[in-house]
Design a protein around this motif. Structure first.
Motif, PDB file in Angstrom:
ATOM      1  N   LEU A 118     -40.044 -33.177  -8.382  1.00  0.00           N
ATOM      2  CA  LEU A 118     -40.538 -33.999  -7.277  1.00  0.00           C
ATOM      3  C   LEU A 118     -41.891 -34.616  -7.598  1.00  0.00           C
ATOM      4  O   LEU A 118     -42.129 -35.800  -7.346  1.00  0.00           O
ATOM      5  CB  LEU A 118     -40.624 -33.163  -5.999  1.00  0.00           C
ATOM      6  N   PHE A 119     -42.778 -33.831  -8.175  1.00  0.00           N
ATOM      7  CA  PHE A 119     -44.107 -34.323  -8.523  1.00  0.00           C
ATOM      8  C   PHE A 119     -44.017 -35.428  -9.572  1.00  0.00           C
ATOM      9  O   PHE A 119     -44.627 -36.493  -9.428  1.00  0.00           O
ATOM     10  CB  PHE A 119     -44.971 -33.169  -9.041  1.00  0.00           C
ATOM     11  N   VAL A 120     -43.241 -35.196 -10.607  1.00  0.00           N
ATOM     12  CA  VAL A 120     -43.098 -36.191 -11.671  1.00  0.00           C
ATOM     13  C   VAL A 120     -42.353 -37.418 -11.142  1.00  0.00           C
ATOM     14  O   VAL A 120     -42.676 -38.547 -11.515  1.00  0.00           O
ATOM     15  CB  VAL A 120     -42.381 -35.558 -12.886  1.00  0.00           C
ATOM     16  N   GLY A 121     -41.397 -37.203 -10.257  1.00  0.00           N
ATOM     17  CA  GLY A 121     -40.675 -38.324  -9.661  1.00  0.00           C
ATOM     18  C   GLY A 121     -41.573 -39.253  -8.868  1.00  0.00           C
ATOM     19  O   GLY A 121     -41.428 -40.471  -8.923  1.00  0.00           O
ATOM     20  N   VAL A 122     -42.521 -38.691  -8.144  1.00  0.00           N
ATOM     21  CA  VAL A 122     -43.479 -39.508  -7.405  1.00  0.00           C
ATOM     22  C   VAL A 122     -44.300 -40.355  -8.373  1.00  0.00           C
ATOM     23  O   VAL A 122     -44.508 -41.551  -8.143  1.00  0.00           O
ATOM     24  CB  VAL A 122     -44.397 -38.622  -6.534  1.00  0.00           C
ATOM     25  N   LEU A 123     -44.751 -39.760  -9.455  1.00  0.00           N
ATOM     26  CA  LEU A 123     -45.515 -40.524 -10.437  1.00  0.00           C
ATOM     27  C   LEU A 123     -44.692 -41.661 -11.028  1.00  0.00           C
ATOM     28  O   LEU A 123     -45.173 -42.791 -11.158  1.00  0.00           O
ATOM     29  CB  LEU A 123     -45.985 -39.606 -11.572  1.00  0.00           C
ATOM     30  N   VAL A 124     -43.461 -41.370 -11.386  1.00  0.00           N
ATOM     31  CA  VAL A 124     -42.607 -42.383 -12.022  1.00  0.00           C
ATOM     32  C   VAL A 124     -42.322 -43.532 -11.056  1.00  0.00           C
ATOM     33  O   VAL A 124     -42.425 -44.709 -11.426  1.00  0.00           O
ATOM     34  CB  VAL A 124     -41.301 -41.738 -12.528  1.00  0.00           C
ATOM     35  N   PHE A 125     -41.972 -43.224  -9.820  1.00  0.00           N
ATOM     36  CA  PHE A 125     -41.603 -44.276  -8.881  1.00  0.00           C
ATOM     37  C   PHE A 125     -42.798 -45.051  -8.342  1.00  0.00           C
ATOM     38  O   PHE A 125     -42.666 -46.222  -7.994  1.00  0.00           O
ATOM     39  CB  PHE A 125     -40.773 -43.703  -7.728  1.00  0.00           C
ATOM     40  N   ARG A 169     -43.918 -47.503 -14.817  1.00  0.00           N
ATOM     41  CA  ARG A 169     -44.264 -47.908 -16.182  1.00  0.00           C
ATOM     42  C   ARG A 169     -43.381 -47.150 -17.153  1.00  0.00           C
ATOM     43  O   ARG A 169     -43.043 -45.990 -16.936  1.00  0.00           O
ATOM     44  CB  ARG A 169     -45.729 -47.596 -16.467  1.00  0.00           C
ATOM     45  N   LEU A 170     -43.015 -47.822 -18.224  1.00  0.00           N
ATOM     46  CA  LEU A 170     -42.094 -47.246 -19.190  1.00  0.00           C
ATOM     47  C   LEU A 170     -42.694 -46.032 -19.898  1.00  0.00           C
ATOM     48  O   LEU A 170     -42.009 -45.033 -20.107  1.00  0.00           O
ATOM     49  CB  LEU A 170     -41.679 -48.303 -20.220  1.00  0.00           C
ATOM     50  N   ASP A 171     -43.977 -46.095 -20.245  1.00  0.00           N
ATOM     51  CA  ASP A 171     -44.587 -44.964 -20.956  1.00  0.00           C
ATOM     52  C   ASP A 171     -44.657 -43.718 -20.080  1.00  0.00           C
ATOM     53  O   ASP A 171     -44.427 -42.608 -20.555  1.00  0.00           O
ATOM     54  CB  ASP A 171     -45.967 -45.340 -21.502  1.00  0.00           C
ATOM     55  N   ILE A 172     -44.922 -43.891 -18.806  1.00  0.00           N
ATOM     56  CA  ILE A 172     -44.934 -42.757 -17.874  1.00  0.00           C
ATOM     57  C   ILE A 172     -43.523 -42.177 -17.744  1.00  0.00           C
ATOM     58  O   ILE A 172     -43.342 -40.959 -17.702  1.00  0.00           O
ATOM     59  CB  ILE A 172     -45.467 -43.185 -16.492  1.00  0.00           C
ATOM     60  N   LEU A 173     -42.530 -43.040 -17.690  1.00  0.00           N
ATOM     61  CA  LEU A 173     -41.135 -42.590 -17.594  1.00  0.00           C
ATOM     62  C   LEU A 173     -40.738 -41.774 -18.820  1.00  0.00           C
ATOM     63  O   LEU A 173     -40.092 -40.731 -18.687  1.00  0.00           O
ATOM     64  CB  LEU A 173     -40.210 -43.793 -17.440  1.00  0.00           C
ATOM     65  N   ILE A 174     -41.132 -42.215 -19.996  1.00  0.00           N
ATOM     66  CA  ILE A 174     -40.785 -41.499 -21.227  1.00  0.00           C
ATOM     67  C   ILE A 174     -41.451 -40.128 -21.260  1.00  0.00           C
ATOM     68  O   ILE A 174     -40.805 -39.120 -21.562  1.00  0.00           O
ATOM     69  CB  ILE A 174     -41.156 -42.342 -22.464  1.00  0.00           C
ATOM     70  N   VAL A 175     -42.727 -40.076 -20.932  1.00  0.00           N
ATOM     71  CA  VAL A 175     -43.443 -38.793 -20.923  1.00  0.00           C
ATOM     72  C   VAL A 175     -42.862 -37.862 -19.861  1.00  0.00           C
ATOM     73  O   VAL A 175     -42.695 -36.663 -20.092  1.00  0.00           O
ATOM     74  CB  VAL A 175     -44.953 -39.019 -20.699  1.00  0.00           C
ATOM     75  N   ALA A 176     -42.516 -38.396 -18.696  1.00  0.00           N
ATOM     76  CA  ALA A 176     -41.931 -37.591 -17.626  1.00  0.00           C
ATOM     77  C   ALA A 176     -40.575 -37.039 -18.044  1.00  0.00           C
ATOM     78  O   ALA A 176     -40.267 -35.870 -17.780  1.00  0.00           O
ATOM     79  CB  ALA A 176     -41.804 -38.422 -16.358  1.00  0.00           C
TER      80      ALA A 176
END
Length: 51
Positions: free
Chosen positions: A16-23, A27-34
């Protein structure tokens, strides 16, 4: 059994925490790291042997 349940709860909270950051950031780099983070956390949670 309780340790598996707590690990699952912690993994869901991490998702949930990472999902909030991604949405929010979209950004593509955040999605890859997540994705890497969630894969490693899931692998660690599922890969643990019963004590």
């Amino acid at each position: 059994m309780l340790d598996r349940l707590l690990a699952l709860f912690a993994f869901v909270m991490l998702c949930l925490f990472v999902g909030v950051l991604v949405f929010k950031l979209k950004r593509l780099d955040i999605l890859i790291v997540a994705a890497i983070t969630l894969l490693l956390a899931g692998w660690d949670m599922l890969g643990r042997k019963k004590s």
